[in-house]
Design an enzyme around this catalytic site. Sequence first.
Site, mmCIF file in Angstrom:
data_model
loop_
_atom_site.group_PDB
_atom_site.id
_atom_site.type_symbol
_atom_site.label_atom_id
_atom_site.label_comp_id
_atom_site.label_asym_id
_atom_site.label_seq_id
_atom_site.Cartn_x
_atom_site.Cartn_y
_atom_site.Cartn_z
ATOM 1 N N ASP A 67 -10.054 -14.315 -4.956
ATOM 2 C CA ASP A 67 -10.711 -14.049 -3.950
ATOM 3 C C ASP A 67 -11.618 -12.743 -4.109
ATOM 4 O O ASP A 67 -11.728 -12.114 -5.076
ATOM 5 C CB ASP A 67 -9.780 -13.528 -2.501
ATOM 6 N N ASN A 78 1.875 -9.009 5.664
ATOM 7 C CA ASN A 78 1.682 -9.976 6.577
ATOM 8 C C ASN A 78 2.071 -11.370 6.015
ATOM 9 O O ASN A 78 1.803 -12.210 6.928
ATOM 10 C CB ASN A 78 0.549 -9.857 7.522
ATOM 11 N N HIS A 82 0.428 -12.675 3.643
ATOM 12 C CA HIS A 82 -0.798 -13.526 3.069
ATOM 13 C C HIS A 82 -0.627 -13.476 1.612
ATOM 14 O O HIS A 82 -0.037 -12.804 0.927
ATOM 15 C CB HIS A 82 -2.220 -13.090 3.513
ATOM 16 N N GLU A 112 -4.659 -15.825 5.393
ATOM 17 C CA GLU A 112 -4.478 -14.848 6.416
ATOM 18 C C GLU A 112 -3.343 -15.605 7.412
ATOM 19 O O GLU A 112 -3.475 -16.747 7.419
ATOM 20 C CB GLU A 112 -5.161 -14.236 7.238
HETATM 21 P P1 PGA Z 1 -1.170 -4.868 -2.566
HETATM 22 O O1 PGA Z 1 -2.108 -6.103 -1.763
HETATM 23 O O2 PGA Z 1 -0.862 -4.998 -3.852
HETATM 24 O O3 PGA Z 1 -2.125 -3.580 -2.556
HETATM 25 O O4 PGA Z 1 -0.048 -4.452 -1.765
HETATM 26 C C1 PGA Z 1 -1.317 -7.100 -1.927
HETATM 27 C C2 PGA Z 1 -2.004 -8.273 -1.157
HETATM 28 O O5 PGA Z 1 -2.612 -8.045 -0.231
HETATM 29 O O6 PGA Z 1 -2.019 -9.464 -1.625
#
Ligand code: PGA
Length: 250
Positions: free
Chosen positions: A73, A142, A144, A149
């Site tokens: 992304d 969350n 995702h 999302e």
């Molecule tokens: P993080 O993010 O590794 O900073 O916890 C993971 C994500 O949002 O996919």
Amino acid sequence: MPSTRSPRITVFPNDRAAARALARRITDALAANPRLVLGLPTGRTPVGLYHELAAHAAHGHTDFSHVTTFNLDEFLNVGPDHPGSYRQFMEQHLFSRVKIPPERINFLNGSAADPPAECARYERAIADAGGIDLQILGIGTNGHIGFNEPARQLQSRTHCVTLKPETRRSNAALFGGDAAAVPEKALSMGMATILQARSIVLLANGRSKASCIERVVNGPLTTELPASFLQLHHGVDILIDKSAAERLER
Ligand code: PGA
């Protein structure tokens, strides 16, 4: 010991041990197939993995010169040279440290004039590369994966997304600590793009991910927890540290 169920879960004493194991899996896969196509994540979680891969490269143990990469992304309206871009994140943590030919590094261009055309181009590029062999994922608190999302509906292919406030907050560090400066939109591989990878490894560390991991493994499939769809794929490994495994029964 890894379990035999799918997703297979392996719990490590700490995040460093998980990163080392995954780096070893990637370098073994590269030794077996130097033209490996890798899907790569950004975020805090894979930083240790990229450090381990850089160490393998520095010791001359691994040749990355035929590998192809696709990142999951990128923020919308953020060019590849913007310091907050995921492209720059990858440059800092991996691409400046291992020798992957630039033409083999694939990224969504967040500053593309026509975002839907850019998403279609990315899908074609993945198909032209023969598909993704090994997709590495982080997970948001969350649920995702990529920037898919939680929502009433999920998109299957690479698309434009609106980021949740919690996602913008967790990316604030890339934009001077200011969540309001994090773009509201992004481009992301879709759920089918991710699930078409031949194998998938999800890496997660820390207590903040524990509840999410428990639901990914034991909960129902729900678009409100996009990572739950990983249950549909037969080749998923979840590598977690002890804290992220806190809610799982042993
Ligand atoms: P993080 O993010 O590794 O900073 O916890 C993971 C994500 O949002 O996919």
